[in-house]
Design a protein around this motif. Structure first.
Motif, PDB file in Angstrom:
ATOM      1  N   LEU A 148      29.131-150.150 -61.420  1.00 22.91           N
ATOM      2  CA  LEU A 148      30.550-149.516 -61.506  1.00 22.91           C
ATOM      3  C   LEU A 148      30.259-147.956 -61.728  1.00 22.91           C
ATOM      4  O   LEU A 148      29.731-147.754 -63.087  1.00 22.91           O
ATOM      5  CB  LEU A 148      31.444-150.135 -62.392  1.00 22.91           C
ATOM      6  N   LYS A 149      30.879-147.191 -61.097  1.00 21.48           N
ATOM      7  CA  LYS A 149      30.947-145.522 -61.382  1.00 21.48           C
ATOM      8  C   LYS A 149      32.185-145.204 -61.179  1.00 21.48           C
ATOM      9  O   LYS A 149      33.202-145.803 -60.418  1.00 21.48           O
ATOM     10  CB  LYS A 149      29.902-144.959 -60.255  1.00 21.48           C
ATOM     11  N   ASN A 150      32.483-143.984 -61.715  1.00 15.51           N
ATOM     12  CA  ASN A 150      33.824-143.211 -61.510  1.00 15.51           C
ATOM     13  C   ASN A 150      33.802-142.367 -60.371  1.00 15.51           C
ATOM     14  O   ASN A 150      32.737-142.219 -59.554  1.00 15.51           O
ATOM     15  CB  ASN A 150      34.372-142.504 -62.716  1.00 15.51           C
ATOM     16  N   ARG A 151      34.890-141.458 -60.235  1.00 14.49           N
ATOM     17  CA  ARG A 151      34.579-140.565 -59.026  1.00 14.49           C
ATOM     18  C   ARG A 151      33.559-139.547 -59.394  1.00 14.49           C
ATOM     19  O   ARG A 151      32.971-138.915 -58.169  1.00 14.49           O
ATOM     20  CB  ARG A 151      35.990-140.019 -58.804  1.00 14.49           C
ATOM     21  N   ALA A 152      33.244-139.352 -60.492  1.00 19.90           N
ATOM     22  CA  ALA A 152      32.220-138.096 -60.714  1.00 19.90           C
ATOM     23  C   ALA A 152      30.757-138.715 -60.407  1.00 19.90           C
ATOM     24  O   ALA A 152      29.766-138.070 -60.851  1.00 19.90           O
ATOM     25  CB  ALA A 152      32.382-137.518 -61.971  1.00 19.90           C
ATOM     26  N   ILE A 172      44.779-170.404 -45.063  1.00 17.62           N
ATOM     27  CA  ILE A 172      45.459-169.671 -44.255  1.00 17.62           C
ATOM     28  C   ILE A 172      44.899-168.225 -44.232  1.00 17.62           C
ATOM     29  O   ILE A 172      44.334-167.774 -45.183  1.00 17.62           O
ATOM     30  CB  ILE A 172      46.777-169.365 -44.942  1.00 17.62           C
ATOM     31  N   ALA A 173      44.378-167.970 -43.004  1.00 14.32           N
ATOM     32  CA  ALA A 173      43.553-166.873 -42.798  1.00 14.32           C
ATOM     33  C   ALA A 173      44.569-165.385 -42.836  1.00 14.32           C
ATOM     34  O   ALA A 173      45.502-165.145 -42.355  1.00 14.32           O
ATOM     35  CB  ALA A 173      42.887-166.880 -41.405  1.00 14.32           C
ATOM     36  N   PHE A 174      43.620-164.420 -43.489  1.00 12.66           N
ATOM     37  CA  PHE A 174      44.662-163.244 -43.817  1.00 12.66           C
ATOM     38  C   PHE A 174      43.396-162.223 -43.883  1.00 12.66           C
ATOM     39  O   PHE A 174      42.344-162.345 -44.403  1.00 12.66           O
ATOM     40  CB  PHE A 174      45.307-163.046 -44.901  1.00 12.66           C
ATOM     41  N   THR A 175      43.885-160.757 -44.043  1.00 12.71           N
ATOM     42  CA  THR A 175      42.961-159.490 -44.030  1.00 12.71           C
ATOM     43  C   THR A 175      43.632-158.855 -45.203  1.00 12.71           C
ATOM     44  O   THR A 175      44.747-158.655 -45.177  1.00 12.71           O
ATOM     45  CB  THR A 175      42.810-158.921 -42.865  1.00 12.71           C
ATOM     46  N   MET A 176      42.778-158.201 -45.943  1.00 13.92           N
ATOM     47  CA  MET A 176      43.334-157.474 -47.320  1.00 13.92           C
ATOM     48  C   MET A 176      42.623-156.045 -47.055  1.00 13.92           C
ATOM     49  O   MET A 176      41.702-155.653 -46.546  1.00 13.92           O
ATOM     50  CB  MET A 176      42.734-158.272 -48.570  1.00 13.92           C
ATOM     51  N   THR A 177      43.329-155.068 -47.694  1.00  6.67           N
ATOM     52  CA  THR A 177      42.700-153.931 -48.055  1.00  6.67           C
ATOM     53  C   THR A 177      42.470-153.358 -49.351  1.00  6.67           C
ATOM     54  O   THR A 177      42.849-154.030 -50.278  1.00  6.67           O
ATOM     55  CB  THR A 177      43.728-152.785 -47.432  1.00  6.67           C
ATOM     56  N   THR A 178      41.764-152.364 -49.383  1.00  4.76           N
ATOM     57  CA  THR A 178      41.553-151.636 -50.828  1.00  4.76           C
ATOM     58  C   THR A 178      42.017-150.218 -51.106  1.00  4.76           C
ATOM     59  O   THR A 178      42.228-149.687 -50.064  1.00  4.76           O
ATOM     60  CB  THR A 178      39.902-151.802 -51.055  1.00  4.76           C
ATOM     61  N   ASP A 179      42.176-149.953 -52.352  1.00  4.37           N
ATOM     62  CA  ASP A 179      42.551-148.532 -52.627  1.00  4.37           C
ATOM     63  C   ASP A 179      41.284-147.715 -53.488  1.00  4.37           C
ATOM     64  O   ASP A 179      41.536-146.565 -53.795  1.00  4.37           O
ATOM     65  CB  ASP A 179      43.949-148.499 -53.399  1.00  4.37           C
ATOM     66  N   ASP A 180      40.207-148.599 -53.549  1.00  5.15           N
ATOM     67  CA  ASP A 180      39.140-147.961 -54.284  1.00  5.15           C
ATOM     68  C   ASP A 180      38.516-146.809 -53.444  1.00  5.15           C
ATOM     69  O   ASP A 180      38.132-146.998 -52.412  1.00  5.15           O
ATOM     70  CB  ASP A 180      38.299-148.843 -54.705  1.00  5.15           C
ATOM     71  N   PRO A 181      38.352-145.706 -54.230  1.00  6.80           N
ATOM     72  CA  PRO A 181      37.821-144.478 -53.088  1.00  6.80           C
ATOM     73  C   PRO A 181      36.340-144.705 -52.726  1.00  6.80           C
ATOM     74  O   PRO A 181      35.891-144.062 -52.129  1.00  6.80           O
ATOM     75  CB  PRO A 181      38.019-143.267 -54.062  1.00  6.80           C
ATOM     76  N   ARG A 182      35.639-145.450 -53.719  1.00  2.00           N
ATOM     77  CA  ARG A 182      34.053-145.748 -53.289  1.00  2.00           C
ATOM     78  C   ARG A 182      33.799-146.750 -52.398  1.00  2.00           C
ATOM     79  O   ARG A 182      32.605-146.939 -52.323  1.00  2.00           O
ATOM     80  CB  ARG A 182      33.295-145.624 -54.831  1.00  2.00           C
ATOM     81  N   SER A 183      34.802-147.384 -52.167  1.00  2.00           N
ATOM     82  CA  SER A 183      34.815-148.608 -51.176  1.00  2.00           C
ATOM     83  C   SER A 183      34.572-148.069 -49.910  1.00  2.00           C
ATOM     84  O   SER A 183      35.200-147.353 -49.366  1.00  2.00           O
ATOM     85  CB  SER A 183      35.795-149.632 -51.216  1.00  2.00           C
ATOM     86  N   LEU A 184      33.312-148.488 -49.095  1.00  2.00           N
ATOM     87  CA  LEU A 184      32.961-148.230 -47.751  1.00  2.00           C
ATOM     88  C   LEU A 184      33.699-149.037 -46.915  1.00  2.00           C
ATOM     89  O   LEU A 184      33.904-148.648 -45.468  1.00  2.00           O
ATOM     90  CB  LEU A 184      31.418-148.146 -47.716  1.00  2.00           C
ATOM     91  N   VAL A 185      34.046-150.207 -47.203  1.00  2.00           N
ATOM     92  CA  VAL A 185      34.631-151.280 -46.278  1.00  2.00           C
ATOM     93  C   VAL A 185      36.095-151.145 -47.053  1.00  2.00           C
ATOM     94  O   VAL A 185      36.481-151.460 -48.163  1.00  2.00           O
ATOM     95  CB  VAL A 185      34.071-152.629 -46.690  1.00  2.00           C
ATOM     96  N   LYS A 186      37.224-150.964 -46.000  1.00  2.00           N
ATOM     97  CA  LYS A 186      38.433-150.701 -46.349  1.00  2.00           C
ATOM     98  C   LYS A 186      39.292-151.924 -46.060  1.00  2.00           C
ATOM     99  O   LYS A 186      40.512-151.987 -46.332  1.00  2.00           O
ATOM    100  CB  LYS A 186      39.035-149.562 -45.613  1.00  2.00           C
TER     101      LYS A 186
END
Length: 497
Positions: free
Chosen positions: A228-232, A267-281
């Motif tokens: 785990l890292k921050n934006r810096a 039940i199948a579904f798709t989720m999203t993320t808000d993390d800026p370091r995630s390469l998979v959205k």
């Protein structure tokens, strides 16, 4: 029978409000704001320097000004808050901390040593001299960042799950009331999950230190860092004890409500993320439980939790969800959600259906006219429509004596007269000619407050139901097809209703 229904809809239409604000949301928001004590607790955490006890995780090569002192521990007394559905934050406290009781006994056990080695190899940022191998797949690393949302500025774990709730509700085309109930249950479950997991973290005999402390200060590897890292780009840890995982508890509470609400886990579904370091959205899942399990395991892959943190969080969250889903939220008790009102959809051709009826039920034929007279009310008897030659032969009223007959059903005019004789008593909810503004944003506000005091949501998230009465009448008062109405008992509306 339709009298108060029409009055409520007409007042809501004139004032620009929402029927759900009037009947449900205002009451819940008021209860949340007035009855939830402890969210502003000013006490600070006093730490224990014993090995195994949580301590700040700022190191010279991992500088974290926000977690340099014991007193900076985030919301250490949140577990003392009064929950919404649980009897207390400790109602479902897992037994694991109590099995050890002391830090000395905990650190001497083989189970603890296995836990440390598991996260040491799976959650390391990169190999070191003493930890030469990192056992984490690329997909696991992608999942770790996808579920993170630890930094301020992201929508945090509950926000991510509320976003998924909105996407799933939209995909299933839930109506306004079903939407509101689903969001209420999810939000209540996650609010109580936040209280319950804070109880485990701070109010049990063991406030467990983070893996970085166990590995570095336990003498295993002084160079080890979590993924785990921050934006810096600086490695960091959440500033509170490890046991149990908040992500796992929130995820299990959410999944538990969802699978009980839809009566299916598959039940199948798709989720999203808000993390800026995630390469998979976006990530797709085949069940709610699969998503909750990955959410829990992601904390091990990030290097900030032990495996038993995840396991206990999953069990704790599901118990919270079961309690929230199983309770019958009735108006006859002190529970939160009122009994489900009956929604009728008026179809062309004189048939009505409700969401509880699989087949249409024919209405009594007859035109709806604005000139229909108001019935008289005789003491001790039900309302009667005017009788006379040619009137329909009344049928017996079920459950009544043979001598009492039911007259033809009373048909309310298509529009409600703005008559000052219509009195709506509500102690501020309904008064005289209108009701106070009850903006539909209250529901989003309720969502935004869940866990906000300990940094779980940074912005309002959720769907505020609106427009329930839209399309009920066209100009001129003509009732249109597919209108929605809310049937309520013919009684005075009070603040507790």
């Amino acid at each position: 029978m339709h009298y108060w229904n029409d009055v409520l809809l007409e007042i809501v239409r004139r004032e620009g409000g929402d029927i759900l604000d009037l009947t449900i949301v205002n009451r819940m928001v008021t209860q949340m704001r007035n009855d939830r004590d402890g969210s502003e607790n000013p006490r600070v955490y006093v730490g224990d320097d014993k090995p195994g006890a949580w301590r700040p995780t700022s190191y010279p090569d991992m500088n974290d000004p926000g977690c340099a002192r014991h007193s900076q521990a985030v919301t250490p007394f949140w577990g003392e808050m009064k929950p919404f559905a649980l009897t207390s934050g400790s109602q479902f406290r897992p037994p694991t901390p109590g099995l050890y009781g002391t830090y000395e006994k905990l650190l001497a056990g083989d189970a603890y040593k296995w836990q440390v080695e598991a996260v040491r190899s799976a959650g390391a940022d990169k190999p070191t001299a003493r930890t030469p191998v990192v056992n984490r797949t690329p997909d696991q690393e992608a999942a770790a960042w996808f579920w993170a949302n630890d930094e301020d500025g992201t929508y945090k774990p509950p926000g991510q799950l509320l976003q998924a709730t909105r996407d799933i509700a939209t995909a299933h085309k839930l109506n306004t009331y079903a939407n509101a109930r689903l969001f209420a249950l999810v939000s209540i479950a996650m609010a109580d999950a936040g209280i319950a997991v804070r109880d485990v973290k701070f109010l049990t005999p063991v406030d467990l230190w983070r893996p970085v402390s166990a590995i570095r200060e336990g003498g295993l590897d002084p160079e080890w860092k979590p993924l785990l890292k921050n934006r810096a780009g600086i490695n960091f840890n959440p500033c509170f004890p490890a046991w149990a995982s908040g992500h796992a508890t929130f995820g299990a509470a959410w999944a538990g409500v969802m699978k009980r609400y839809f009566n299916s886990d598959d039940i199948a579904f798709t989720m999203t993320t808000d993390d800026p370091r995630s390469l998979v959205k976006a990530r797709s899942f085949t069940s709610f439980s699969q998503a909750a399990r990955e959410d829990a395991d992601s904390r091990i892959w990030l290097g900030v939790h032990f495996p038993w943190d995840a396991e206990d969080g999953l069990v704790l969250g599901d118990k919270v969800a079961d309690t929230c889903s199983a309770r019958s939220w009735s108006r006859s008790s002190s529970r939160l959600l009122p009994a489900r009102p009956r929604l009728l959809r008026c179809r062309a051709g004189g048939a009505t259906t409700s969401d509880a009826d699989p087949e249409p039920r024919p209405r009594v034929p007859g035109p709806i006219t604005a000139a229909a007279p108001r019935p008289t009310k005789r003491a001790g008897r039900h309302r009667r429509a005017p009788s006379g030659p040619g009137a329909a032969n009344p049928a017996r009223r079920p459950g009544r004596s043979r001598g009492r007959r039911r007259s033809a059903p009373y048909r309310r005019p298509a529009t409600v007269r703005r008559d000052r004789s219509v009195k709506c008593e509500a102690s501020g909810l309904l008064a005289g000619s209108g009701l106070p503004q009850a903006p539909s944003s209250h529901l989003g506000d309720a969502h935004s407050r869940i866990g906000s005091s300990f940094g779980h949501i940074s912005a309002p998230i959720g769907v505020a139901p609106s427009g329930l009465a839209d399309g009920l009448h066209e100009p001129g008062g003509r009732r249109v097809e597919n209108a929605v109405g809310l049937l309520m008992p013919r009684q005075r509306v009070t603040q507790g209703a």
